[in-house]
Design a protein around this motif. Structure first.
Motif, PDB file in Angstrom:
ATOM      1  N   THR A   1      -6.529  13.232  -1.483  1.00 49.36           N
ATOM      2  CA  THR A   1      -5.567  11.896  -0.771  1.00 49.36           C
ATOM      3  C   THR A   1      -5.913  10.247  -1.623  1.00 49.36           C
ATOM      4  O   THR A   1      -6.426  10.493  -2.089  1.00 49.36           O
TER       5      THR A   1
ATOM      6  N   LYS B   1       0.725  -0.971   0.279  1.00 43.31           N
ATOM      7  CA  LYS B   1      -0.203   0.024   0.124  1.00 43.31           C
ATOM      8  C   LYS B   1       0.875   0.903  -0.373  1.00 43.31           C
ATOM      9  O   LYS B   1       1.666   1.860   0.767  1.00 43.31           O
TER      10      LYS B   1
ATOM     11  N   LYS C   1      -4.562   6.200  -2.269  1.00 39.42           N
ATOM     12  CA  LYS C   1      -4.183   5.086  -2.025  1.00 39.42           C
ATOM     13  C   LYS C   1      -4.093   4.180  -3.661  1.00 39.42           C
ATOM     14  O   LYS C   1      -4.578   3.691  -4.186  1.00 39.42           O
TER      15      LYS C   1
ATOM     16  N   PHE D   1       0.685   5.539   0.352  1.00 40.04           N
ATOM     17  CA  PHE D   1      -0.430   6.236   0.465  1.00 40.04           C
ATOM     18  C   PHE D   1       0.018   7.654   0.023  1.00 40.04           C
ATOM     19  O   PHE D   1       1.607   7.899  -0.091  1.00 40.04           O
TER      20      PHE D   1
ATOM     21  N   SER E   1      -0.987  12.132  -0.810  1.00 36.67           N
ATOM     22  CA  SER E   1      -1.741  13.000  -0.176  1.00 36.67           C
ATOM     23  C   SER E   1      -1.366  14.206  -1.713  1.00 36.67           C
ATOM     24  O   SER E   1       0.015  13.624  -2.649  1.00 36.67           O
TER      25      SER E   1
END
Ligand SMILES: CCCCCCCCCCCC(=O)SCCNC(=O)CCNC(=O)[C@H](O)C(C)(C)COP(=O)(O)OP(=O)(O)OC[C@H]1O[C@@H](n2cnc3c(N)ncnc32)[C@H](O)[C@@H]1OP(=O)(O)O
Length: 241
Positions: free
Chosen positions: A231, A211, A233, A213, A215
């Motif tokens: 945001t 994963k 993923k 992550f 922004s």
């Protein structure tokens, strides 16, 4: 030094009539290998790409506004010490994959990277990306053209989503290898005028196994106007098990 090396290589290739006559179709093969010595891989690939007729769309064209040009020059300047890297942009995704560039398979010929689907300069997505490795940050200079209209005079929310997805996706790709956007959440804060220039600024915040992550913020050049924040993923590799 790099530039001189390239010019020298091209001059030698052009002047070496004997080898060109002997093997006209191997201008990409054996002779180019000789010139690999002393030329960095990236500049060699750039040099090679002209023979494969890969057009880099992230280079200035006449549709770019002064604001876009100024920003582009500023980032190029920041590339000089290696802090930032300019990311080339081709009109097919496959051409971005090392070893697959210039592939002529029939099916692939028909496909286009969505953001490079319009042929006329300046009507759709004009953009150029720069990557900062130490900050795991991908910045995209974006000038939306008249065919991206949503509300009168402003960019369609889907086009904003597309440029955010591409910037975030490219950031994940460069940082984590093959990746797919699993989730993208966007807040639209203020409309983006068509023909204006904005900065799409994305970074990897965290990586947990597969994963990634991320922004992202879309701001006016002066930073004063926040157009959108997002945001996302991404899921790295594994999807092609
Ligand atoms: C350099 C220039 C190049 C330039 C090249 C140009 C770049 C262009 C980039 C464009 C980017 C795109 O548009 S990509 C296209 C749009 N995206 C897609 O089409 C993706 C469609 N979705 C999928 O294919 C799949 O759902 C995947 C691959 C995303 C995930 O499937 P999977 O691999 O089987 O993973 P799965 O087992 O389901 O989940 C693994 C873990 O992730 C979590 N997870 C999975 N999906 C989600 C989700 N949506 N939101 C939150 N979390 C999720 C799960 O809960 C699980 O957590 P846990 O239980 O382990 O904790």
């Amino acid at each position: 030094g790099m530039r001189r090396g390239l010019v020298g290589a091209q001059a030698r290739l052009a002047g070496d009539k004997k080898s060109r006559m002997r093997a006209p179709c191997t201008a990409l093969g054996a002779p180019s290998l000789i010139f690999l010595h002393g030329i960095s891989t990236i500049s060699f690939q750039t040099w090679l790409s002209q023979f494969k007729q890969l057009k880099d769309y992230a280079l200035p064209n006449s549709s770019w506004s002064q604001g876009m040009m100024d920003l582009y020059s500023k980032f190029l300047e920041m590339c000089k010490d290696g802090t930032w890297k300019r990311i080339p942009s081709y009109n097919r995704t496959v051409d971005h994959i090392p070893g697959k560039a210039g592939s002529n398979e029939k099916e692939q010929k028909k496909t286009r990277l969505f953001l490079r689907s319009m042929d006329a300069e300046g009507v759709g997505f004009e953009y150029a990306m720069f990557f900062n490795p130490s900050e795991k940050r991908m910045v995209c200079l974006f000038q939306p053209g008249p065919y991206l209209e949503g509300p009168p005079g402003f960019a369609h929310g889907g086009s904003t989503a597309a440029i955010i997805d591409s910037t975030v996706g490219s950031c994940a790709l460069v940082v984590a290898g093959r990746a797919m956007t699993a989730n993208l959440s966007i807040n639209y804060r203020s409309p983006i005028p068509l023909g204006s220039v904005v900065l799409v600024d994305s970074k990897v915040d965290q990586v947990e196994e597969r994963k990634v992550f991320l922004s992202c913020e879309v701001r006016s050049i002066d930073g004063q106007t926040l157009h959108a924040e997002a945001t996302g993923k991404d899921l790295a590799a594994g999807f092609h098990r």
